[in-house]
Design a protein around this motif. Structure first.
Motif, PDB file in Angstrom:
ATOM      1  N   TRP A  36       1.001  -1.404   0.087  1.00 18.24           N
ATOM      2  CA  TRP A  36       0.000  -0.188  -0.167  1.00 18.24           C
ATOM      3  C   TRP A  36       1.190   1.189  -0.070  1.00 18.24           C
ATOM      4  CZ3 TRP A  36      -5.265  -0.181  -0.646  1.00 18.24           C
ATOM      5  CH2 TRP A  36      -5.569  -1.807  -0.506  1.00 18.24           C
ATOM      6  N   TYR A  37       0.159   2.590  -0.653  1.00 18.10           N
ATOM      7  CA  TYR A  37       1.411   3.219  -0.614  1.00 18.10           C
ATOM      8  C   TYR A  37      -0.069   4.608  -0.469  1.00 18.10           C
ATOM      9  CZ  TYR A  37       5.124   1.133  -2.810  1.00 18.10           C
ATOM     10  OH  TYR A  37       6.742   0.491  -2.772  1.00 18.10           O
ATOM     11  N   ARG A  45       3.674  10.287  -3.648  1.00 15.94           N
ATOM     12  CA  ARG A  45       3.365   9.118  -3.404  1.00 15.94           C
ATOM     13  C   ARG A  45       4.407   8.528  -2.286  1.00 15.94           C
ATOM     14  NH1 ARG A  45       0.414   5.192  -7.482  1.00 15.94           N
ATOM     15  NH2 ARG A  45      -0.305   7.070  -8.093  1.00 15.94           N
ATOM     16  N   GLU A  46       3.747   8.233  -1.356  1.00  9.98           N
ATOM     17  CA  GLU A  46       4.624   7.216   0.146  1.00  9.98           C
ATOM     18  C   GLU A  46       4.454   5.806  -0.280  1.00  9.98           C
ATOM     19  OE1 GLU A  46       4.761   9.490   3.248  1.00  9.98           O
ATOM     20  OE2 GLU A  46       3.273   8.550   3.480  1.00  9.98           O
ATOM     21  N   LEU A  47       5.495   5.167   0.692  1.00 11.95           N
ATOM     22  CA  LEU A  47       5.395   4.280   0.738  1.00 11.95           C
ATOM     23  C   LEU A  47       4.408   3.580   1.932  1.00 11.95           C
ATOM     24  CD1 LEU A  47       6.254   0.285   0.800  1.00 11.95           C
ATOM     25  CD2 LEU A  47       8.022   0.851   2.009  1.00 11.95           C
ATOM     26  N   GLY A 111      -7.310   3.854  -6.249  1.00 13.17           N
ATOM     27  CA  GLY A 111      -6.817   4.572  -5.632  1.00 13.17           C
ATOM     28  C   GLY A 111      -7.993   4.601  -4.044  1.00 13.17           C
ATOM     29  N   THR A 112      -7.742   5.072  -3.284  1.00 12.16           N
ATOM     30  CA  THR A 112      -8.896   5.098  -2.362  1.00 12.16           C
ATOM     31  C   THR A 112      -9.036   6.646  -1.805  1.00 12.16           C
ATOM     32  OG1 THR A 112     -11.177   4.278  -1.252  1.00 12.16           O
ATOM     33  CG2 THR A 112      -8.327   2.885  -0.826  1.00 12.16           C
ATOM     34  N   GLN A 113     -10.073   7.388  -1.480  1.00 16.06           N
ATOM     35  CA  GLN A 113      -9.443   8.355  -0.830  1.00 16.06           C
ATOM     36  C   GLN A 113      -9.909   7.641   0.980  1.00 16.06           C
ATOM     37  OE1 GLN A 113      -9.050  11.419  -1.363  1.00 16.06           O
ATOM     38  NE2 GLN A 113      -8.465  11.497   1.056  1.00 16.06           N
TER      39      GLN A 113
END
Length: 118
Positions: A36-37, A45-47, A111-113
């Motif tokens: 998941w990022y 974007r980050e790990l 993606g999901t917010q």
């Protein structure tokens, strides 16, 4: 090809919990790791966390002790249990699958917010 579909995002108050799901389909037999990022507005974007096919996990320091990655192989689904959520966890969360066949490939979900209110 691998297809990834996330679900489970939403609005939650600080201190609350959410569980994200990522359903994988396609050539999932060759996936070496999933993770998941996240990407917050105006940031890169980050790990967040990864899980290898051998079961090894890795977590960003900011989520250690609060988030847990897991998978259900029978359902071809990856999960992210998020507890003790903080406003700074607000971001779009993306599911990732890393595959190595002839060369490395990365696949992403839509993606999901996740929004955490203070």
């Amino acid at each position: 090809q691998v297809q990834l579909v996330e679900s489970g995002g939403g609005l939650v108050q600080a201190g609350g919990s959410l569980r994200l799901s990522c359903a994988a389909s396609g050539s999932i037999f060759s996936i070496n790791a999933m993770g998941w990022y996240r990407q917050a507005p105006g940031k890169r974007r980050e790990l967040v966390t990864t899980l290898t096919s051998y079961g090894s996990t890795n977590y960003a320091d900011s989520v250690k002790g609060r988030f847990t990655i897991s998978r259900d192989n029978a359902k071809n689904t990856l999960y992210l249990q998020m507890n003790s959520l903080k406003p700074e966890d607000t971001a779009v969360y993306y599911c990732n699958a890393h595959q190595v066949v002839t060369s490395p490939m990365d696949y992403w979900g839509q993606g999901t917010q996740v929004t955490v209110s203070s």
